[in-house]
Scaffold this active site. Structure first.
Site, PDB file in Angstrom:
ATOM      1  N   LYS A  14       0.821  -1.222   0.000  1.00 53.15           N
ATOM      2  CA  LYS A  14       0.000   0.000   0.000  1.00 53.15           C
ATOM      3  C   LYS A  14       0.851   1.266   0.000  1.00 53.15           C
ATOM      4  CE  LYS A  14      -2.434  -0.456   3.726  1.00 53.15           C
ATOM      5  NZ  LYS A  14      -1.882  -1.718   4.232  1.00 53.15           N
ATOM      6  N   ARG A  89      -9.597   1.945   9.218  1.00 52.38           N
ATOM      7  CA  ARG A  89      -9.089   0.602   9.485  1.00 52.38           C
ATOM      8  C   ARG A  89     -10.070  -0.233  10.299  1.00 52.38           C
ATOM      9  NH1 ARG A  89      -3.353   1.002   8.853  1.00 52.38           N
ATOM     10  NH2 ARG A  89      -2.238  -0.892   9.422  1.00 52.38           N
ATOM     11  N   ARG A 128      11.458  -6.970   4.680  1.00 52.33           N
ATOM     12  CA  ARG A 128      11.533  -5.531   4.937  1.00 52.33           C
ATOM     13  C   ARG A 128      12.190  -5.257   6.299  1.00 52.33           C
ATOM     14  NH1 ARG A 128       6.027  -2.182   5.074  1.00 52.33           N
ATOM     15  NH2 ARG A 128       5.952  -2.834   7.232  1.00 52.33           N
ATOM     16  N   ARG A 134      11.870  -1.889  10.937  1.00 54.09           N
ATOM     17  CA  ARG A 134      10.672  -1.389  11.616  1.00 54.09           C
ATOM     18  C   ARG A 134      10.382  -2.225  12.851  1.00 54.09           C
ATOM     19  NH1 ARG A 134       5.424   0.029   7.984  1.00 54.09           N
ATOM     20  NH2 ARG A 134       4.359  -0.969   9.730  1.00 54.09           N
ATOM     21  N   ARG A 145      -0.715  -8.246  13.325  1.00 55.15           N
ATOM     22  CA  ARG A 145      -1.256  -7.197  12.443  1.00 55.15           C
ATOM     23  C   ARG A 145      -2.163  -7.796  11.372  1.00 55.15           C
ATOM     24  NH1 ARG A 145       4.253  -5.295  10.881  1.00 55.15           N
ATOM     25  NH2 ARG A 145       3.308  -4.143   9.171  1.00 55.15           N
TER      26      ARG A 145
HETATM   27  P1  ADP Z   1       0.863  -1.919   8.059  1.00 60.58           P
HETATM   28  O1  ADP Z   1      -0.228  -1.670   7.066  1.00 60.58           O
HETATM   29  O2  ADP Z   1       2.089  -2.502   7.435  1.00 60.58           O
HETATM   30  O3  ADP Z   1       0.437  -2.690   9.272  1.00 60.58           O
HETATM   31  P2  ADP Z   1       0.950   0.964   8.749  1.00 60.58           P
HETATM   32  O4  ADP Z   1       2.180   1.732   8.504  1.00 60.58           O
HETATM   33  O5  ADP Z   1      -0.249   1.267   7.925  1.00 60.58           O
HETATM   34  O6  ADP Z   1       1.396  -0.553   8.635  1.00 60.58           O
HETATM   35  O7  ADP Z   1       0.502   1.106  10.289  1.00 60.58           O
HETATM   36  C1  ADP Z   1       1.406   0.827  11.327  1.00 60.58           C
HETATM   37  C2  ADP Z   1       0.669   0.861  12.662  1.00 60.58           C
HETATM   38  O8  ADP Z   1       0.123   2.174  12.891  1.00 60.58           O
HETATM   39  C3  ADP Z   1      -0.538  -0.072  12.807  1.00 60.58           C
HETATM   40  O9  ADP Z   1      -0.162  -1.387  13.175  1.00 60.58           O
HETATM   41  C4  ADP Z   1      -1.324   0.631  13.921  1.00 60.58           C
HETATM   42  O10 ADP Z   1      -0.744   0.396  15.197  1.00 60.58           O
HETATM   43  C5  ADP Z   1      -1.132   2.105  13.597  1.00 60.58           C
HETATM   44  N1  ADP Z   1      -2.211   2.623  12.728  1.00 60.58           N
HETATM   45  C6  ADP Z   1      -2.080   3.009  11.432  1.00 60.58           C
HETATM   46  N2  ADP Z   1      -3.267   3.420  10.945  1.00 60.58           N
HETATM   47  C7  ADP Z   1      -4.174   3.278  11.945  1.00 60.58           C
HETATM   48  C8  ADP Z   1      -5.573   3.499  12.061  1.00 60.58           C
HETATM   49  N3  ADP Z   1      -6.289   3.949  11.035  1.00 60.58           N
HETATM   50  N4  ADP Z   1      -6.167   3.239  13.259  1.00 60.58           N
HETATM   51  C9  ADP Z   1      -5.463   2.788  14.289  1.00 60.58           C
HETATM   52  N5  ADP Z   1      -4.145   2.525  14.248  1.00 60.58           N
HETATM   53  C10 ADP Z   1      -3.495   2.766  13.092  1.00 60.58           C
END
Ligand code: ADP
Length: 190
Positions: A14, A89, A128, A134, A145
């Site tokens: 994404k 989300r 990654r 990360r 996740r």
């Molecule tokens: P990925 O899609 O690889 O899990 P992201 O970079 O999108 O990683 O998100 C990393 C973390 O940030 C998530 O695991 C969560 O803890 C937090 N996060 C991101 N977007 C949201 C959201 N919309 N609501 C709640 N937590 C979020």
């Protein structure tokens, strides 16, 4: 088609695709994960709050995330549209986004779901981890996740589908090939 939500499991690509699509569409890519990571790196209060959740692959509480997104949507570069990556989300965030957009006299054009096989995304994320380091890219946190995605985020694809807003795109393949697929899907949805 300038108000776009990008859905897809962790590791589907994404972030990479959001940047490329945003460039092609001429709108900003807004990644909630990136905003949280920038705040964590900057040692802000928001960052300290977020890290307790992101480090274990849990969702940050809705009130924190919603307020952050609302503030971002008020910035001037969003006037012509946006590509949201990582938000909404869960179902509650979908309603919140609807309300935020309605308040600003607008609405969502399309939700694009980037699909990818679970084992492929786990392998991508483990790779990654060796490159980017990360904190949330360890195998147990990655699996968590993915569980959170399946339980809380996947249902919102069905919700957007019932509104006729959902398009699905295969996320497997070379980066430029997937970008072309996404752009074609957006053109078709228009
Ligand atoms: P990925 O899609 O690889 O899990 P992201 O970079 O999108 O990683 O998100 C990393 C973390 O940030 C998530 O695991 C969560 O803890 C937090 N996060 C991101 N977007 C949201 C959201 N919309 N609501 C709640 N937590 C979020």
């Amino acid at each position: 088609m300038t108000r776009v939500v990008l859905l897809g499991p962790p590791g589907a690509g994404k972030g990479t695709q959001a940047a490329r699509l945003a460039e092609a569409l001429g709108v900003p890519a807004i990644s909630t994960g990136d905003i949280f990571r920038a705040n964590i790196a900057g040692g802000t209060e928001l960052g300290r709050t977020a890290q307790g959740y992101t480090s274990r692959g849990a969702l940050v509480p809705d009130e924190v995330t919603n307020a952050m997104v609302a503030a971002r949507l008020d910035e001037p570069d969003v006037a012509g549209g946006f590509l949201l990556d990582g938000y909404p989300r869960n179902v509650a965030q979908v309603s919140e986004l609807d309300a935020m957009l309605a308040q600003r006299g607008t609405s969502l054009d399309v939700a694009v779901e980037l699909t990818a096989d679970t084992e492929v995304v786990v392998q991508r994320l483990l790779h990654r981890a060796t490159v980017e380091g990360r904190e949330d890219d360890t195998e147990p946190v990655i699996r968590h996740r993915l569980d959170v995605y399946r339980e809380q985020t996947e249902p919102i694809a069905a919700l957007y589908a019932t509104r006729g807003l959902l398009v699905r795109v295969d996320g497997l393949g070379d980066v430029p090939v997937v970008t072309q697929r996404l752009l074609a899907a957006l053109r078709e949805a228009a």
